[in-house]
Motif scaffolding. Structure first.
Motif, PDB file in Angstrom:
ATOM      1  N   GLU A  58       0.835  -1.213   0.000  1.00 58.98           N
ATOM      2  CA  GLU A  58       0.000   0.000   0.000  1.00 58.98           C
ATOM      3  C   GLU A  58       0.863   1.254   0.000  1.00 58.98           C
ATOM      4  O   GLU A  58       0.658   2.171  -0.784  1.00 58.98           O
ATOM      5  N   ARG A  59       1.837   1.307   0.901  1.00 61.22           N
ATOM      6  CA  ARG A  59       2.733   2.460   1.001  1.00 61.22           C
ATOM      7  C   ARG A  59       3.548   2.618  -0.280  1.00 61.22           C
ATOM      8  O   ARG A  59       3.669   3.704  -0.822  1.00 61.22           O
ATOM      9  N   CYS A  60       4.080   1.513  -0.761  1.00 63.27           N
ATOM     10  CA  CYS A  60       4.895   1.543  -1.971  1.00 63.27           C
ATOM     11  C   CYS A  60       4.078   2.043  -3.158  1.00 63.27           C
ATOM     12  O   CYS A  60       4.537   2.876  -3.938  1.00 63.27           O
ATOM     13  N   SER A  61       2.877   1.564  -3.294  1.00 60.07           N
ATOM     14  CA  SER A  61       2.007   1.977  -4.390  1.00 60.07           C
ATOM     15  C   SER A  61       1.724   3.477  -4.320  1.00 60.07           C
ATOM     16  O   SER A  61       1.769   4.180  -5.339  1.00 60.07           O
ATOM     17  N   ARG A  62       1.444   3.991  -3.120  1.00 60.23           N
ATOM     18  CA  ARG A  62       1.167   5.422  -2.935  1.00 60.23           C
ATOM     19  C   ARG A  62       2.387   6.257  -3.338  1.00 60.23           C
ATOM     20  O   ARG A  62       2.268   7.271  -4.035  1.00 60.23           O
ATOM     21  N   MET A  63       3.565   5.812  -2.951  1.00 64.28           N
ATOM     22  CA  MET A  63       4.797   6.542  -3.273  1.00 64.28           C
ATOM     23  C   MET A  63       5.082   6.493  -4.779  1.00 64.28           C
ATOM     24  O   MET A  63       5.432   7.506  -5.372  1.00 64.28           O
ATOM     25  N   LEU A  64       4.923   5.311  -5.369  1.00 60.97           N
ATOM     26  CA  LEU A  64       5.177   5.188  -6.808  1.00 60.97           C
ATOM     27  C   LEU A  64       4.212   6.045  -7.618  1.00 60.97           C
ATOM     28  O   LEU A  64       4.606   6.678  -8.605  1.00 60.97           O
ATOM     29  N   LYS A  65       2.954   6.100  -7.209  1.00 61.02           N
ATOM     30  CA  LYS A  65       1.981   6.959  -7.892  1.00 61.02           C
ATOM     31  C   LYS A  65       2.403   8.424  -7.791  1.00 61.02           C
ATOM     32  O   LYS A  65       2.249   9.194  -8.736  1.00 61.02           O
ATOM     33  N   ALA A  66       2.942   8.804  -6.642  1.00 65.83           N
ATOM     34  CA  ALA A  66       3.348  10.195  -6.435  1.00 65.83           C
ATOM     35  C   ALA A  66       4.514  10.586  -7.338  1.00 65.83           C
ATOM     36  O   ALA A  66       4.576  11.729  -7.803  1.00 65.83           O
ATOM     37  N   VAL A  67       5.428   9.678  -7.602  1.00 68.06           N
ATOM     38  CA  VAL A  67       6.582  10.019  -8.439  1.00 68.06           C
ATOM     39  C   VAL A  67       6.371   9.643  -9.904  1.00 68.06           C
ATOM     40  O   VAL A  67       7.246   9.873 -10.727  1.00 68.06           O
ATOM     41  N   ALA A  68       5.207   9.098 -10.238  1.00 59.80           N
ATOM     42  CA  ALA A  68       4.938   8.645 -11.604  1.00 59.80           C
ATOM     43  C   ALA A  68       4.422   9.763 -12.506  1.00 59.80           C
ATOM     44  O   ALA A  68       3.591   9.537 -13.371  1.00 59.80           O
ATOM     45  N   ASP A  69       4.914  10.944 -12.304  1.00 58.48           N
ATOM     46  CA  ASP A  69       4.514  12.083 -13.121  1.00 58.48           C
ATOM     47  C   ASP A  69       5.756  12.934 -13.384  1.00 58.48           C
ATOM     48  O   ASP A  69       6.482  13.275 -12.444  1.00 58.48           O
ATOM     49  N   PRO A  70       6.017  13.292 -14.634  1.00 56.95           N
ATOM     50  CA  PRO A  70       7.219  14.067 -14.953  1.00 56.95           C
ATOM     51  C   PRO A  70       7.309  15.397 -14.202  1.00 56.95           C
ATOM     52  O   PRO A  70       8.398  15.795 -13.776  1.00 56.95           O
ATOM     53  N   GLU A  71       6.180  16.079 -14.025  1.00 55.88           N
ATOM     54  CA  GLU A  71       6.205  17.356 -13.317  1.00 55.88           C
ATOM     55  C   GLU A  71       6.608  17.173 -11.853  1.00 55.88           C
ATOM     56  O   GLU A  71       7.339  17.983 -11.296  1.00 55.88           O
ATOM     57  N   ARG A  72       6.123  16.110 -11.232  1.00 50.76           N
ATOM     58  CA  ARG A  72       6.478  15.864  -9.827  1.00 50.76           C
ATOM     59  C   ARG A  72       7.951  15.498  -9.702  1.00 50.76           C
ATOM     60  O   ARG A  72       8.614  15.897  -8.735  1.00 50.76           O
ATOM     61  N   LEU A  73       8.482  14.749 -10.657  1.00 52.99           N
ATOM     62  CA  LEU A  73       9.917  14.446 -10.627  1.00 52.99           C
ATOM     63  C   LEU A  73      10.743  15.720 -10.794  1.00 52.99           C
ATOM     64  O   LEU A  73      11.775  15.892 -10.139  1.00 52.99           O
ATOM     65  N   LYS A  74      10.281  16.641 -11.626  1.00 54.89           N
ATOM     66  CA  LYS A  74      10.972  17.924 -11.781  1.00 54.89           C
ATOM     67  C   LYS A  74      10.924  18.719 -10.482  1.00 54.89           C
ATOM     68  O   LYS A  74      11.904  19.372 -10.107  1.00 54.89           O
ATOM     69  N   ILE A  75       9.793  18.684  -9.799  1.00 54.46           N
ATOM     70  CA  ILE A  75       9.671  19.396  -8.520  1.00 54.46           C
ATOM     71  C   ILE A  75      10.626  18.796  -7.495  1.00 54.46           C
ATOM     72  O   ILE A  75      11.297  19.531  -6.759  1.00 54.46           O
ATOM     73  N   ILE A  76      10.714  17.473  -7.437  1.00 55.27           N
ATOM     74  CA  ILE A  76      11.655  16.833  -6.518  1.00 55.27           C
ATOM     75  C   ILE A  76      13.075  17.288  -6.832  1.00 55.27           C
ATOM     76  O   ILE A  76      13.837  17.658  -5.926  1.00 55.27           O
ATOM     77  N   GLN A  77      13.426  17.312  -8.106  1.00 51.44           N
ATOM     78  CA  GLN A  77      14.763  17.771  -8.488  1.00 51.44           C
ATOM     79  C   GLN A  77      14.989  19.217  -8.075  1.00 51.44           C
ATOM     80  O   GLN A  77      16.063  19.580  -7.593  1.00 51.44           O
ATOM     81  N   CYS A  78      13.972  20.046  -8.238  1.00 53.31           N
ATOM     82  CA  CYS A  78      14.061  21.448  -7.843  1.00 53.31           C
ATOM     83  C   CYS A  78      14.297  21.571  -6.336  1.00 53.31           C
ATOM     84  O   CYS A  78      15.117  22.372  -5.885  1.00 53.31           O
ATOM     85  N   LEU A  79      13.595  20.759  -5.563  1.00 48.07           N
ATOM     86  CA  LEU A  79      13.728  20.830  -4.107  1.00 48.07           C
ATOM     87  C   LEU A  79      15.038  20.231  -3.614  1.00 48.07           C
ATOM     88  O   LEU A  79      15.422  20.456  -2.467  1.00 48.07           O
ATOM     89  N   PHE A  80      15.746  19.479  -4.460  1.00 46.39           N
ATOM     90  CA  PHE A  80      17.085  19.023  -4.100  1.00 46.39           C
ATOM     91  C   PHE A  80      18.007  20.219  -3.924  1.00 46.39           C
ATOM     92  O   PHE A  80      18.894  20.217  -3.072  1.00 46.39           O
ATOM     93  N   GLU A  81      17.794  21.254  -4.738  1.00 45.48           N
ATOM     94  CA  GLU A  81      18.652  22.434  -4.690  1.00 45.48           C
ATOM     95  C   GLU A  81      18.483  23.192  -3.375  1.00 45.48           C
ATOM     96  O   GLU A  81      19.461  23.587  -2.760  1.00 45.48           O
ATOM     97  N   ALA A  82      17.238  23.386  -2.970  1.00 45.33           N
ATOM     98  CA  ALA A  82      16.936  24.136  -1.743  1.00 45.33           C
ATOM     99  C   ALA A  82      15.431  24.111  -1.523  1.00 45.33           C
ATOM    100  O   ALA A  82      14.674  23.880  -2.466  1.00 45.33           O
ATOM    101  N   PRO A  83      14.981  24.369  -0.303  1.00 42.73           N
ATOM    102  CA  PRO A  83      13.544  24.518  -0.066  1.00 42.73           C
ATOM    103  C   PRO A  83      13.013  25.733  -0.829  1.00 42.73           C
ATOM    104  O   PRO A  83      13.724  26.726  -0.993  1.00 42.73           O
TER     105      PRO A  83
END
Length: 106
Positions: free
Chosen positions: A8-33
């Motif tokens: 259940e947890r894994c599925s929720r997390m995979l759904k959250a990262v299964a979008d190109p825009e969300r992956l870009k946001i994660i990359q952006c937040l790597f730089e700084a909050p």
């Protein structure tokens, strides 16, 4: 059967990262909050779009938020990231995503 993946947890997390825009946001937040407006400006997209995606990431536990004056600042949930000398890795428990040489701030 024992659920070693916590499906259940894994599925929720995979759904959250299964979008190109969300992956870009994660990359952006790597730089700084950043707040929503800053993320939208960096990614050259609409604030409403970024706000929606940040909500999905927050609900999945990948992103944390905190109020700073009138703004809400988003940062990565550092407990899900593993650091090594050459990579930052998002550990979802069931799988890992390697983000290269970025490093999360928080």
């Amino acid at each position: 059967m024992q659920d070693r993946l916590d499906a259940e947890r894994c599925s929720r997390m995979l759904k959250a990262v299964a979008d190109p825009e969300r992956l870009k946001i994660i990359q952006c937040l790597f730089e700084a909050p950043h707040n929503v407006g800053e993320v939208a400006e960096i990614l050259k997209t609409e604030i409403a779009n970024v706000s929606h995606h940040l909500g999905v990431l927050r609900n999945a536990g990948l992103v944390k938020d905190r109020r700073k004056g009138r703004h809400i600042v988003y940062s990565l949930n550092k407990s899900l990231f593993e650091e090594s000398s050459d990579a930052s890795v998002l550990n979802l428990g069931c799988c890992r995503l390697d983000f290269g040489q970025a490093s999360p701030e928080g």
